[in-house]
Design a protein around this motif. Structure first.
Motif, PDB file in Angstrom:
ATOM      1  N   VAL A 113      47.758  29.678  39.231  1.00 50.15           N
ATOM      2  CA  VAL A 113      47.715  31.112  40.136  1.00 50.15           C
ATOM      3  C   VAL A 113      49.474  31.402  40.499  1.00 50.15           C
ATOM      4  N   ASP A 114      49.824  32.903  39.505  1.00 45.78           N
ATOM      5  CA  ASP A 114      51.185  32.733  39.452  1.00 45.78           C
ATOM      6  C   ASP A 114      51.349  33.839  40.078  1.00 45.78           C
ATOM      7  N   ARG A 115      50.162  34.995  39.757  1.00 51.57           N
ATOM      8  CA  ARG A 115      50.233  36.224  40.420  1.00 51.57           C
ATOM      9  C   ARG A 115      48.821  36.260  41.161  1.00 51.57           C
ATOM     10  N   ARG A 116      49.036  37.544  41.988  1.00 52.91           N
ATOM     11  CA  ARG A 116      47.988  38.150  42.643  1.00 52.91           C
ATOM     12  C   ARG A 116      46.564  38.174  41.654  1.00 52.91           C
ATOM     13  N   ILE A 117      45.844  37.232  42.039  1.00 51.92           N
ATOM     14  CA  ILE A 117      44.300  37.912  41.636  1.00 51.92           C
ATOM     15  C   ILE A 117      43.510  37.874  42.002  1.00 51.92           C
ATOM     16  N   LYS A 118      42.391  39.085  41.563  1.00 54.38           N
ATOM     17  CA  LYS A 118      40.937  38.730  42.228  1.00 54.38           C
ATOM     18  C   LYS A 118      40.076  38.715  41.770  1.00 54.38           C
ATOM     19  N   VAL A 119      39.258  37.591  43.167  1.00 58.11           N
ATOM     20  CA  VAL A 119      37.908  37.374  42.824  1.00 58.11           C
ATOM     21  C   VAL A 119      36.854  37.812  43.619  1.00 58.11           C
ATOM     22  N   MET A 120      35.569  38.099  42.548  1.00 60.54           N
ATOM     23  CA  MET A 120      34.762  38.351  43.311  1.00 60.54           C
ATOM     24  C   MET A 120      33.655  37.078  43.571  1.00 60.54           C
ATOM     25  N   GLU A 121      32.947  37.110  44.767  1.00 57.81           N
ATOM     26  CA  GLU A 121      32.346  35.541  44.480  1.00 57.81           C
ATOM     27  C   GLU A 121      30.598  36.711  44.444  1.00 57.81           C
ATOM     28  N   VAL A 122      29.914  36.670  43.872  1.00 62.52           N
ATOM     29  CA  VAL A 122      29.029  37.979  43.824  1.00 62.52           C
ATOM     30  C   VAL A 122      28.243  36.779  44.501  1.00 62.52           C
ATOM     31  N   CYS A 123      27.310  36.032  44.842  1.00 61.03           N
ATOM     32  CA  CYS A 123      26.007  35.684  45.479  1.00 61.03           C
ATOM     33  C   CYS A 123      26.794  35.292  47.309  1.00 61.03           C
ATOM     34  N   GLY A 124      25.338  35.876  47.857  1.00 59.06           N
ATOM     35  CA  GLY A 124      25.541  35.565  49.206  1.00 59.06           C
ATOM     36  C   GLY A 124      25.941  33.758  49.450  1.00 59.06           C
ATOM     37  N   SER A 131      33.031  48.857  35.775  1.00 53.99           N
ATOM     38  CA  SER A 131      33.452  49.403  35.145  1.00 53.99           C
ATOM     39  C   SER A 131      34.298  50.697  36.481  1.00 53.99           C
ATOM     40  N   ASP A 132      34.286  50.575  37.494  1.00 58.27           N
ATOM     41  CA  ASP A 132      34.810  51.317  38.912  1.00 58.27           C
ATOM     42  C   ASP A 132      36.054  50.759  39.098  1.00 58.27           C
ATOM     43  N   PRO A 133      36.540  51.998  38.617  1.00 57.05           N
ATOM     44  CA  PRO A 133      38.505  51.953  38.414  1.00 57.05           C
ATOM     45  C   PRO A 133      39.189  51.357  39.837  1.00 57.05           C
ATOM     46  N   LEU A 134      38.828  51.604  41.074  1.00 58.02           N
ATOM     47  CA  LEU A 134      38.917  51.302  42.327  1.00 58.02           C
ATOM     48  C   LEU A 134      38.212  49.929  42.184  1.00 58.02           C
ATOM     49  N   VAL A 135      38.053  49.022  41.833  1.00 56.90           N
ATOM     50  CA  VAL A 135      37.538  47.844  42.696  1.00 56.90           C
ATOM     51  C   VAL A 135      39.160  47.389  41.233  1.00 56.90           C
ATOM     52  N   LYS A 136      38.840  46.975  40.432  1.00 60.53           N
ATOM     53  CA  LYS A 136      39.525  45.823  39.966  1.00 60.53           C
ATOM     54  C   LYS A 136      39.521  44.277  39.979  1.00 60.53           C
ATOM     55  N   LEU A 137      38.642  44.042  39.034  1.00 60.39           N
ATOM     56  CA  LEU A 137      38.496  42.534  39.444  1.00 60.39           C
ATOM     57  C   LEU A 137      38.940  41.695  38.093  1.00 60.39           C
ATOM     58  N   ASP A 138      39.596  40.568  38.599  1.00 62.33           N
ATOM     59  CA  ASP A 138      40.582  39.831  37.262  1.00 62.33           C
ATOM     60  C   ASP A 138      39.104  38.784  36.878  1.00 62.33           C
ATOM     61  N   ALA A 139      37.987  38.403  38.341  1.00 59.86           N
ATOM     62  CA  ALA A 139      37.541  37.377  37.775  1.00 59.86           C
ATOM     63  C   ALA A 139      36.205  37.805  38.976  1.00 59.86           C
ATOM     64  N   PHE A 140      35.009  37.182  38.341  1.00 60.16           N
ATOM     65  CA  PHE A 140      34.245  37.034  39.231  1.00 60.16           C
ATOM     66  C   PHE A 140      33.662  35.653  39.169  1.00 60.16           C
ATOM     67  N   GLU A 177      34.013  43.042  27.104  1.00 57.02           N
ATOM     68  CA  GLU A 177      33.951  44.258  27.957  1.00 57.02           C
ATOM     69  C   GLU A 177      35.257  44.793  28.468  1.00 57.02           C
ATOM     70  N   HIS A 178      35.129  44.113  29.122  1.00 58.14           N
ATOM     71  CA  HIS A 178      35.648  44.228  30.335  1.00 58.14           C
ATOM     72  C   HIS A 178      36.945  43.646  30.823  1.00 58.14           C
ATOM     73  N   GLY A 179      37.089  42.781  30.069  1.00 56.78           N
ATOM     74  CA  GLY A 179      38.421  41.377  30.232  1.00 56.78           C
ATOM     75  C   GLY A 179      38.345  40.777  31.827  1.00 56.78           C
ATOM     76  N   ILE A 180      36.968  40.639  32.178  1.00 59.08           N
ATOM     77  CA  ILE A 180      37.132  40.224  33.114  1.00 59.08           C
ATOM     78  C   ILE A 180      36.535  38.649  33.027  1.00 59.08           C
ATOM     79  N   ALA A 181      37.247  37.591  33.895  1.00 58.22           N
ATOM     80  CA  ALA A 181      36.998  36.041  33.291  1.00 58.22           C
ATOM     81  C   ALA A 181      35.411  36.189  34.508  1.00 58.22           C
ATOM     82  N   CYS A 182      35.241  34.511  33.808  1.00 56.61           N
ATOM     83  CA  CYS A 182      33.590  34.957  34.348  1.00 56.61           C
ATOM     84  C   CYS A 182      33.540  32.962  35.030  1.00 56.61           C
TER      85      CYS A 182
END
Lengths: 368, 328
Positions: free
Chosen positions: A24-35, A180-189, A210-215
Motif C-alpha cells: 500500500v503506497d497510497r491512500r486506498i479505501k476498501v469496503m468490507e461488505v459483510c457484517g 456508482s455513487d460519486p461520494l463513496v469513491k471506493l478502490d476495492a471491495f 465497469e467501475h475499476g474496483i478491485a474485488c
C-alpha cells in the motif's frame, strides 16, 4: 499442519501485515461488505495491524442494518395483531421502529419468538394451528434459499397458518449503487463470503470491468481476511483488476445453482428500499404471485409507507462508508446499544455497535 | 419508565442499571458492596440467587445441582466456607413430583459433598401457566476464612489474572440444548468451587476472585477494571479452550468471553504468587486447565484489552441485553 513456534497464526498474520505495509503506497479505501467480516475484523483486532493509509469502511452487509424503517414498522404492527405469532431472528427484535420494537411488544405480552432458522418458524406453525405464525424474513442470498424452501414446504403440507414478511434483499445491486455513487469513491471491495457461496463470482464482474474496483472474496478467519485485503491492495497497485476468490474452500465460481433455483422458484426481483441507500432497482426478492398466499404483506394488508429515519441518525452515511460511526452526532450519547436510535447500533454486526464495543467509540485505545 | 425486558435480567449493562435503581431505594443500608456476596458482622457472608434455567436438565447438571453450586460459589470466591442453605421452591401446578425429587436429590448431593446443611425452606405451587415448570431460590450463608478479606479493592498494578477453566461452558451447553444442537463432548462446567479455591486462600498475594456466571469472564474483568480504576490486559492465546463450547459460540455468533460458566472463577493474585496459585488450582479436577491469562496494568485505566491470537488488540466490553435468557 502443526504450529511450530515460527509458524503460529500470529506470525503468519504479522507477515501478511508487513506485506500490506509494503504494497500500500497510497491512500486506498476498501469496503468490507459483510457484517460477519466487520465483526471478525474488530474481534480479532485486525484494524490495529493495517497500514494507516488503508482505510477500511463497513458496507451495507448487515441484514438488520439495511432493513428500512417502514419494514421494521410493518414487523412491529404485525406483532400487535390478534392471533399472530411473530418469529424473528434475534437481532431484529431490538431494532426500534418509529414507535416501539418487537422486544417492547413482547414485554407487553405480544407473542414474539426468536428463531435461528426459517425451519423453526415453520415448526412453530405446525405446532400451534390456532395461531398464524409470521416469519420476519431478513437477509441476503444466504438466508433467502431457506425462506424459499420453507414456503415450498408449507405449500406442499397445505399449512394455512404460516406467512412470511419478506424483506430479503440481493447484494450485487447494492454494490452497483455504491460503485456508482460519486461520494463513496471506493478502490476495492472485500466481498462477502457466505453470499458468494450462493451467487458465485459472476454477479460481481461488473465491478472491476465497469467501475475499476478491485474485488476479493474472503473467508472469515483473521488470516483469510488479511489475505483478502492483500489481494485487493495488490490489484489496486498493479491495476490488474478482477474478482478474485480466496475462499475456495466454500465458494465455487458458479456458486450454488440449486440454492439459486429455489430462490428463483419462489421469488422474483423488485425495487426495494435500503436504509441509507434509498430505493435500489431490482434489489428486493419479492414473493411470486403464485405463492401470494404466504405473503404477509398481501394477506394481512400491511402498509409499507415511507417513514423518515430518526432525526439526526446518520446510519445511511455509515452504511455507504462516508463517515466512521464516531462522526455521527448521536453515536455513544443518544444512540447506544442499550438505547439504540439507528439499526447500525442494534445489530451485533452493525458497524456502530462494533465500533463502540471494541474501540469505546474513538480510536482503538491500544493503537499507538 | 417502561416495562422490564429480558435484557434487564441478563447480567450486563441493563442489569447494572436496574440494580442501581433498586439500591437507590435502600439508601440506609450501606452493606451492599456489589461483590458476589455480602459480608455480615461476625465474619459471616450471605448471598441469594434465583434459578430459572431452561431446560431444567442439561449436559453436566440440572437445576438442583446448579441452585447449590451457584450460591455456594458466590460465597467461595469471597473466601467464605459455605455452611448453611435456605431453599425456596416455586413449582407449576402439574409438575411431576418425581422430577422435583430428582432435582432435590442432586441438590442434596452437592450439599453433602461440602457439608452444607439445609436449614430452612419454603415451597409454593402456582396455578398452571403462572410459572414455567420449576423455579428455585437458594440463600447461602458461610464463614469467612480469609484475612484480609478478598475484594476488588485489593487489586494492584502488576497483579496476575488467572482463570480456572475454559470460559463459557455452561452458557454454551444451555444454548446448544435450547437450539437443538448436538455437539460431541459439550457439557456445562457446573461444579462447586469451594473445594478448589479453599486451597489458594493461604496465598498472601491472593487479591480477589469472582465466579464468571452471567456475562462471563469478560464482564468480571470489566467490573474489576471499572471498580479498581486500573486496566487489565489478557492474552487470547493463554485463555484455556474448550473446543465443543467454542464451536457452539461460533455457530450462534456468541463471544465465549460473554458466556456464563458455573464452575469457573477469575482469580487475581500478585505476580509472585501466580505460578503457585496455578499449581494449586491444577491439582483439583475443576482446575486442571487453570492458567495465567493476563495482568493488571496502570495503562488504559478502567479498560480491558485482549491481545488476540492474530496479534491484534481490541477492547473487551460487557454484553448488552439479552444473549440467551434463562441460563441459570
Amino acid at each position: 499442519m502443526q504450529d511450530t513456534p515460527s509458524n503460529t497464526p500470529r506470525e503468519r498474520i504479522a507477515k501478511l501485515s508487513r506485506a500490506l505495509d509494503r504494497i500500500v503506497d497510497r491512500r486506498i479505501k476498501v469496503m468490507e461488505v459483510c457484517g460477519t467480516h466487520t465483526v471478525s475484523i474488530f474481534r480479532q483486532g485486525l484494524r490495529s495491524l493495517l497500514p494507516a493509509s488503508l482505510e477500511l469502511v463497513s458496507g451495507p452487509g448487515c441484514p438488520v442494518c439495511v432493513t428500512d424503517q417502514a419494514e421494521i414498522d410493518a414487523a412491529v404492527s404485525l406483532a400487535r395483531m390478534e392471533g399472530i405469532t411473530v418469529a424473528t431472528y434475534g437481532d431484529m427484535i431490538k431494532v426500534p421502529g418509529s414507535g416501539t420494537s418487537l422486544l417492547e411488544e413482547r414485554s407487553r405480552g405480544m407473542d414474539v419468538r426468536v428463531v435461528t432458522s426459517a425451519d423453526q418458524a415453520l415448526s412453530l406453525a405446525r405446532n400451534c394451528r390456532d395461531r398464524t405464525v409470521v416469519l420476519i424474513a431478513v437477509g441476503f442470498e444466504t438466508t433467502a434459499p431457506a425462506t424459499a424452501s420453507v414456503i415450498l414446504d408449507a405449500r406442499s403440507e397445505g399449512l394455512e397458518n404460516f406467512l412470511v414478511l419478506d424483506l430479503h434483499k440481493s447484494v450485487p445491486p447494492a454494490l452497483k449503487t455504491l460503485a456508482s455513487d460519486p461520494l463513496v469513491k471506493l478502490d476495492a471491495f472485500l466481498l462477502p463470503g457466505h453470499v458468494s457461496v450462493i451467487t458465485g463470482l459472476t454477479p460481481y464482474r461488473f465491478l472491476p470491468e465497469e467501475h475499476g474496483i478491485a474485488c476479493a472474496v474472503a473467508g472469515f478467519e483473521a488470516e483469510e481476511i488479511m489475505i483478502g485485503l492483500l489481494e485487493t491492495a495488490r490489484q489496486v497497485k498493479t491495476g490488474r483488476l478482477a474478482v478474485a476468490s480466496l475462499y475456495s474452500r466454500a465458494v465455487r465460481p458458479e456458486g450454488n445453482p440449486a440454492a439459486r433455483a429455489v430462490i428463483e422458484k419462489v421469488f422474483t426481483y423488485a425495487d426495494a428500499p435500503w436504509r441509507g441507500l434509498g430505493i435500489i432497482p431490482s434489489s428486493g426478492y419479492v414473493i411470486r404471485e403464485e405463492f401470494a398466499q404466504f405473503d404477509a404483506l398481501k394477506r394481512l394488508d400491511i402498509p409499507l409507507s415511507a417513514v423518515p429515519p430518526p432525526e439526526g441518525c446518520l446510519c445511511g452515511e455509515v452504511l455507504r462508508g462516508l463517515i466512521e460511526p464516531p462522526s455521527c452526532p448521536l453515536f455513544g450519547c443518544e444512540c447506544t446499544p442499550n438505547h439504540p436510535v439507528g439499526p447500525c447500533m442494534v445489530s451485533t454486526e452493525g458497524s456502530c455497535a462494533a465500533f463502540l464495543k471494541f474501540h469505546q467509540g474513538g480510536d482503538n485505545p491500544w493503537e499507538d | 419508565m417502561g416495562g422490564l425486558t429480558i435484557g434487564h435480567g441478563a447480567g450486563g449493562r441493563l442489569t447494572e442499571e436496574l440494580i442501581s435503581l433498586i439500591l437507590d431505594r435502600f439508601r440506609k443500608t450501606p452493606l451492599a458492596d456489589r461483590e458476589d456476596c455480602a459480608l455480615l458482622p461476625g465474619g459471616l457472608a450471605v448471598t441469594i440467587d434465583g434459578y430459572t434455567v431452561s431446560p431444567l436438565s442439561f449436559q453436566g447438571g440440572d437445576i438442583g445441582k446448579l441452585s447449590v453450586c451457584g450460591s455456594a460459589n458466590d460465597l467461595a470466591v469471597r473466601g467464605a466456607r459455605p455452611l448453611f442453605l435456605a431453599l425456596g421452591v416455586i413449582a407449576e401446578e402439574g409438575f411431576p413430583l418425581e422430577d422435583l425429587l430428582v432435582y432435590m436429590e442432586s441438590a442434596s448431593l452437592i450439599c453433602d459433598s461440602m457439608d452444607i446443611a439445609l436449614v430452612t425452606g419454603d415451597s409454593k405451587v402456582v396455578p398452571r401457566g403462572q410459572a414455567d415448570e420449576l423455579f428455585l431460590t437458594t440463600c447461602a450463608i458461610g464463614k469467612i476464612e480469609r484475612e484480609p478479606v478478598l475484594g476488588v479493592d485489593n487489586l494492584k498494578h502488576g497483579d496476575s489474572i488467572l482463570v480456572t477453566c475454559p470460559p463459557g461452558m455452561h452458557g454454551a451447553a444451555i444454548a446448544a440444548a435450547r437450539y437443538g444442537l448436538k455437539v460431541h463432548g459439550l457439557a456445562s462446567d457446573c461444579a462447586p468451587l469451594w473445594p478448589m479455591v479453599e486451597k489458594v486462600l493461604p496465598l498472601k498475594g491472593l487479591r480477589c476472585m469472582r465466579d464468571c456466571t452471567r456475562g462471563g469472564l469478560g464482564t468480571v474483568l470489566c467490573e474489576w477494571a471499572e471498580a479498581s480504576g486500573l486496566g487489565i490486559e489478557i492474552e487470547e492465546e493463554k485463555v484455556p479452550r474448550d473446543e465443543p463450547s467454542l464451536s457452539v459460540c461460533e455457530l450462534l455468533g456468541f463471544d465465549p468471553l460473554h458466556m456464563a460458566g458455573e464452575g469457573c472463577a477469575a482469580v487475581a493474585v500478585s505476580a509472585e504468587d501466580a505460578e503457585k496459585a496455578v499449581a494449586i488450582l491444577r491439582q483439583h479436577p475443576s482446575g486442571e486447565m487453570a492458567s495465567i491469562i493476563g495482568k493488571v496494568t496502570e495503562k488504559h485505566p478502567r479498560l480491558v484489552g485482549i491481545h488476540t491470537i492474530s496479534g491484534g488488540t481490541r477492547l473487551v466490553d460487557k454484553p448488552v441485553g439479552e444473549l440467551l435468557p434463562r441460563i441459570c
